[in-house]
Design an enzyme around this catalytic site. Structure first.
Site, PDB file in Angstrom:
ATOM      1  N   ASP A 142     -33.132  12.129  -3.974  1.00  0.00           N
ATOM      2  CA  ASP A 142     -33.436  11.623  -5.721  1.00  0.00           C
ATOM      3  C   ASP A 142     -33.915  12.967  -6.491  1.00  0.00           C
ATOM      4  OD1 ASP A 142     -32.419   9.372  -4.907  1.00  0.00           O
ATOM      5  OD2 ASP A 142     -34.323   8.163  -5.237  1.00  0.00           O
TER       6      ASP A 142
ATOM      7  N   SER B 183     -37.791   6.040 -10.935  1.00  0.00           N
ATOM      8  CA  SER B 183     -38.115   6.508  -9.932  1.00  0.00           C
ATOM      9  C   SER B 183     -39.439   6.071  -9.741  1.00  0.00           C
ATOM     10  CB  SER B 183     -38.256   8.170 -10.058  1.00  0.00           C
ATOM     11  OG  SER B 183     -39.401   8.675  -9.046  1.00  0.00           O
TER      12      SER B 183
END
Length: 574
Positions: free
Chosen positions: A88, A477
């Site tokens: 990510d 996130s």
């Protein structure tokens, strides 16, 4: 323990190793250097997510070799294989993030296919990056062969101007730079020191959140989630994990014996208690789906609501994963929760003992400030909260750990993709009191349900993290902080209310009451609904199109298959 302990006639690998008709199959194993004795032992798949995509994964091959040593010493034959990851931190902020959640499904599917295709008897999974942890555990629950999970370990904290830093500080540094609060030289210095070693992001972001889950749910050995990736003690934990899976074969203890409804409740407790990633509310329902247990966003949120927040970890708090390790690791958090009466101590684990039995010898460390007792929590309710209301009939999720206020009422500022929102933030084209809406980023609409860390971190870096709110049908996130609401359902692409929000609409967020409301009449929404058309999506082929065609709502984990409830037979029983 030796091969005689195991009855091959009842193990899946008998289909490839036993009897005259399997002579061709055995010839392949002789070609790889196995001896006859090795071939007639249980075959243990050792799956790792080793690759050179990110620091999360580069130490996993080393640890996989240690797992193989443990398997061999305990009478098994290890068979190593790798699967993918999408990292990510590198995929963030551009179209690459659409691949992230999809990779969770590919990881689980690829492990399943490798195990099925070669009839392996058990599985040890070594994972490091965010989606690889739930993906690995989903495969274990789907296959239901004896399994042990082991985390690859966190990165060591960086040091910048006398303070510990993580990659999230770099993302926020981009916002500070755009606001004129950080020079080019300072930003460059920060990026060079923020990630000083192998390992996963150091705060209580998604990787460390799901690592805590692996111990709380019982799939990992006690204490195995703690040591940072570079530490040699990880190799010892890997060897022990290899030995443990052989005991599980001998005892017939499988993942679905371990991951009961109560075990999933324990997993949700540790997410909330540590102020963990909101992604936990996506991955736990997906894991439960593999077993056929009903455990959706609302079930998770109910546990979050009544769980005390006790671990002062970044991004909402002060400390990182290494600090948890230094005070005794995840068992310290579990001990505090068990003594506080918020865990089910009678759940069985991969040790063959219950969670409470595993913690009997653990004494809570009172000489530290990282983890608090339940009797003196940071706050009485969890660091992650579920929301529901006219803007999110199917629920939403927000991390409240470290927030000064949990209520917000403001005017909508709408964007139909993350890139447009990020550019507006970069150009300071928003005002205090705005509720920034980023839509068509859900599981289907993205496709892939992107994370919005670049945008949220830029807001925080500009000093506006507590002056605006952000709402999306995408994800955040684990490193996100601020009043950021994700997983809004139904998503815009399927006609959820978020699709009909217009600039200037009033939106109210109340994390204390658990509500998320759009102050627009039903009559007006119906009028907007009639004029609405689904925007075209550029992804009409390949893996992202397949995912969009198959994926379900975020409420149920954004899964792509029917799961355990529809299962006719289980792989472990072949």
């Amino acid at each position: 323990m030796d091969a005689k302990t195991f009855d091959k006639s009842k193990l899946p690998s008998r289909h490839v190793t036993e009897g005259p008709s399997r002579a061709p199959h055995r010839s392949y194993y002789y070609a790889m250097g196995l001896k006859e004795e090795d071939i007639h032992r249980p075959f243990v798949g050792v799956a790792s997510c080793w690759n050179e995509a990110a620091p999360c994964n580069i130490s996993l091959m080393r640890q996989a070799q240690a797992v193989k040593t443990g398997v061999s010493e305990a009478g098994g034959t290890p068979r190593e294989f790798c699967t993918i990851t999408v990292t990510d931190g590198i995929a963030m902020g551009h179209q690459g993030m659409k691949s992230s959640l999809v990779s969770r499904e590919v990881i689980a599917d690829s492990i399943e296919l490798t195990m099925r295709g070669h009839s392996y008897d058990a599985l040890v999974g070594v994972a490091g990056c965010d989606k690889s942890l739930p993906g690995m555990m989903m495969a274990m629950l789907r296959l239901n062969v004896p399994s042990v999970f082991i985390y690859g370990g966190s990165i060591l904290p960086g040091r910048f101007k006398g303070h510990d830093v993580t990659v999230v500080d770099v993302f926020e540094g981009v916002g500070m730079h755009s606001a004129g609060k950080m020079s080019n030289a300072e930003l460059h210095e920060l990026e060079c020191v923020a990630c000083p070693s192998a390992g996963s992001c150091g705060g209580q972001f998604t990787a460390n959140t799901m690592a805590c889950v692996s111990e709380a749910i019982g799939l990992a050995l006690p204490g195995s989630a703690g040591a940072p990736a570079p530490y040699e003690s990880r190799d010892h934990l890997a060897v022990e994990s290899g030995k443990a899976v052989m005991r599980l074969i001998a005892d017939g203890l499988r993942p679905r014996d371990i991951c009961t409804r109560k075990a999933f409740e324990n997993a949700a407790v540790i997410v909330a208690a540590t102020g963990g990633s909101t992604n936990g509310a996506l991955h736990l329902p997906a894991m439960a789906n593999e077993v056929g247990i009903d455990f959706d966003l609302f079930d998770v949120a109910e546990i979050f609501r009544k769980t005390p927040y006790i671990a002062d970890l970044k991004p909402g708090g002060k400390y990182v994963a290494k600090d948890v390790y230094d005070i005794g690791g995840v068992p310290q958090i579990l001990k505090a929760l068990l003594e506080g009466g918020v865990l089910h101590g009678d759940c069985i684990t991969v040790t063959g003992k219950t969670l409470a039995q595993n913690l009997e010898s653990v004494k809570f460390n009172t000489d530290q400030k990282v983890v608090f007792p339940v009797s003196n929590p940071i706050s009485k309710t969890g660091g992650v909260v579920g929301l529901k209301g006219s803007l999110a009939p199917d629920g939403a999720i927000v991390k409240v750990a470290g927030l000064k206020t949990q209520k917000f009422r403001g005017t909508a500022l709408c964007f139909d993709c993350e890139e447009d929102a990020f550019q507006a933030v970069e150009d300071r084209k928003y005002k205090d009191g705005d509720v920034i809406i980023i839509r068509y980023e859900g599981p289907k609409g993205g496709p892939g349900m992107r994370e919005m860390l670049s945008t949220t971190a830029a807001l925080y870096g500009q000093g506006s993290g507590d002056k605006v709110a952000l709402i999306t049908d995408g994800r955040f996130s684990g490193g996100t902080r601020g009043l950021c609401v994700g997983h809004v359902g139904p998503e815009a692409a399927v006609g959820g209310p978020i699709a009909f929000v217009q600039n200037g609409d009033i939106i109210t967020i109340d994390a204390e009451a658990g509500t998320l409301d759009l102050e627009v009449s039903e009559e007006e929404l119906e009028k907007r609904r009639k004029d609405w058309k689904v925007p075209p999506n550029m992804y009409q082929s390949g893996a992202l199109r397949k995912f969009a065609d198959q994926v379900g709502p975020a409420r149920f984990g954004a899964v792509t298959h029917a799961g355990g409830k529809a299962e006719v037979h289980c792989y472990a029983d072949i």
